[in-house]
Design a protein around this motif. Structure first.
Motif, mmCIF file in Angstrom:
data_model
loop_
_atom_site.group_PDB
_atom_site.id
_atom_site.type_symbol
_atom_site.label_atom_id
_atom_site.label_comp_id
_atom_site.label_asym_id
_atom_site.label_seq_id
_atom_site.Cartn_x
_atom_site.Cartn_y
_atom_site.Cartn_z
ATOM 1 N N PHE A 26 84.902 76.095 32.252
ATOM 2 C CA PHE A 26 83.944 75.603 33.239
ATOM 3 C C PHE A 26 84.118 76.388 34.533
ATOM 4 O O PHE A 26 85.241 76.588 35.006
ATOM 5 C CB PHE A 26 84.150 74.110 33.509
ATOM 6 C CG PHE A 26 83.750 73.232 32.357
ATOM 7 C CD1 PHE A 26 82.487 72.673 32.300
ATOM 8 C CD2 PHE A 26 84.636 72.980 31.311
ATOM 9 C CE1 PHE A 26 82.113 71.864 31.233
ATOM 10 C CE2 PHE A 26 84.272 72.181 30.241
ATOM 11 C CZ PHE A 26 83.012 71.627 30.203
ATOM 12 N N GLY A 48 78.899 74.781 36.291
ATOM 13 C CA GLY A 48 78.699 73.391 36.668
ATOM 14 C C GLY A 48 79.447 72.500 35.691
ATOM 15 O O GLY A 48 80.402 72.923 35.034
ATOM 16 N N ASP A 49 78.989 71.267 35.568
ATOM 17 C CA ASP A 49 79.689 70.344 34.664
ATOM 18 C C ASP A 49 79.121 70.338 33.253
ATOM 19 O O ASP A 49 79.640 69.655 32.367
ATOM 20 C CB ASP A 49 79.682 68.926 35.241
ATOM 21 C CG ASP A 49 78.277 68.333 35.367
ATOM 22 O OD1 ASP A 49 77.301 68.977 34.914
ATOM 23 O OD2 ASP A 49 78.152 67.228 35.928
ATOM 24 N N LYS A 107 77.143 70.780 27.175
ATOM 25 C CA LYS A 107 78.411 70.347 26.562
ATOM 26 C C LYS A 107 78.186 69.825 25.148
ATOM 27 O O LYS A 107 78.956 70.119 24.234
ATOM 28 C CB LYS A 107 79.073 69.258 27.416
ATOM 29 C CG LYS A 107 79.673 69.751 28.719
ATOM 30 C CD LYS A 107 80.557 68.695 29.373
ATOM 31 C CE LYS A 107 79.765 67.462 29.760
ATOM 32 N NZ LYS A 107 80.599 66.476 30.510
ATOM 33 N N GLY A 135 76.440 69.066 32.221
ATOM 34 C CA GLY A 135 75.829 67.784 31.876
ATOM 35 C C GLY A 135 74.314 67.761 31.939
ATOM 36 O O GLY A 135 73.681 66.789 31.497
ATOM 37 N N GLU A 167 82.343 77.176 38.620
ATOM 38 C CA GLU A 167 81.454 76.670 39.660
ATOM 39 C C GLU A 167 80.093 77.329 39.528
ATOM 40 O O GLU A 167 79.983 78.523 39.256
ATOM 41 C CB GLU A 167 82.037 76.989 41.033
ATOM 42 C CG GLU A 167 81.197 76.448 42.186
ATOM 43 C CD GLU A 167 81.787 76.813 43.538
ATOM 44 O OE1 GLU A 167 81.136 76.510 44.554
ATOM 45 O OE2 GLU A 167 82.890 77.403 43.571
#
Length: 287
Positions: free
Chosen positions: A241, A182-183, A223, A185, A243
């Motif tokens: 990163f 994912g990101d 992160k 975050g 998916e």
């Protein structure tokens, strides 16, 4: 002082903490030594118990080991058995280690505090909430002070494979590569194991009663934690990163806590932030 679940990451650290300050007054039992699924085993192993003793229950089949209907039933049975035991063997104080997962899939932007209604969405969380209820009912009946600590992520030396921090550190130090799905975050709150042990010592000394979320109040994203590891190690590693292949599974994006009840009760405790905690972790880390 009796610690049940003494061979696990958290339980073993609690035992070590108490052995360093009061070695003559602590006894730790692993599941092999005291089978929490057997009331007879509990009665036999804790036959020495006295009314001024304290029980800390860290025993559980964790989500990492199994998260099924069968493991839920077993976790609840452990709570039922220790509840039956203290019905006939009164103690001075009881501590149960629960989880913030009992709140379930909270809505984005919700501040987590002890007034938030539990809404568990998996077997492990349900087992913890059910165990809370079972122990509350018996401790109330027997007039035994009960402390329930709903833990956020706990990390520290000895947590091999058992914490997000450990997995990130191992990836960075050993593999020189951290994969973020994912990101990166999503925000989580992480508590250093030494702080949890200090919380327990103060709670036991003062027989603090009630239910508390244990969190620093400063959630961090993956992160941000990776950046802290980079700064603490002073070394470079690849960050990749990918998916998130588990997008079909519902999960909470951010877990952010209102820790006012905790801080107003445990006024002498200052929990380590992620930077200090990771720095200490890395100093003790042995690949």
């Amino acid at each position: 002082m009796i610690i049940l679940g003494a061979s696990g990451f958290i339980g073993s650290n609690i035992v070590k903490h108490y052995l360093s300050c009061c070695p003559d007054n602590v006894k730790g039992f692993s599941s092999q030594e005291c089978d929490m699924l057997s009331l007879k085993s509990i009665e036999n192993n804790l036959s020495f118990i006295k009314e001024d003793d304290v029980i800390i229950m860290a025993s559980a089949i964790t989500r990492l080991k199994e998260n099924s209907f069968e493991s839920m039933v077993k976790n609840i049975r452990m709570a039922e058995n220790i509840s039956s035991f203290i019905e006939n063997n009164k103690v001075a104080y009881m501590v149960f280690l629960s989880t913030v997962d009992i709140y379930g899939l909270i809505k984005q932007g919700t501040m987590i505090n002890e007034k938030l209604l539990p809404d568990p969405n998996d077997y492990y969380a349900m087992s913890k909430l059910s165990s809370e209820y079972i122990l509350k009912k018996m401790c109330h009946k027997r007039h035994i002070p009960l402390l329930i600590l709903r833990l956020s992520g706990v990390y520290g030396p000895g947590d091999a494979g058992k914490s997000t921090i450990n997995k990130l550190v191992e990836s960075a130090v050993i593999n020189k590569k951290v994969v973020i799905y994912g990101d990166g975050g999503d925000k989580r709150d992480f508590v250093y194991i030494e702080d949890l042990c200090n919380i327990l010592r103060i709670a036991v000394d003062h027989k603090i009663n009630g239910t508390f979320n244990v969190a620093t109040g400063k959630s961090s994203s993956i992160k941000e934690i990776v950046d802290v590891i980079k700064q603490s190690t002073g070394s470079e590693f690849l960050v990749e990163f990918k998916e998130d292949t588990n997008q079909h599974e519902e999960r909470v994006k951010d877990m952010v806590y209102d820790v006012s009840l905790f801080t107003s009760t445990f006024i002498d405790i200052k929990l380590k932030g992620i930077s200090e905690g990771v720095y200490r972790y890395l100093n003790a880390y042995k690949p």
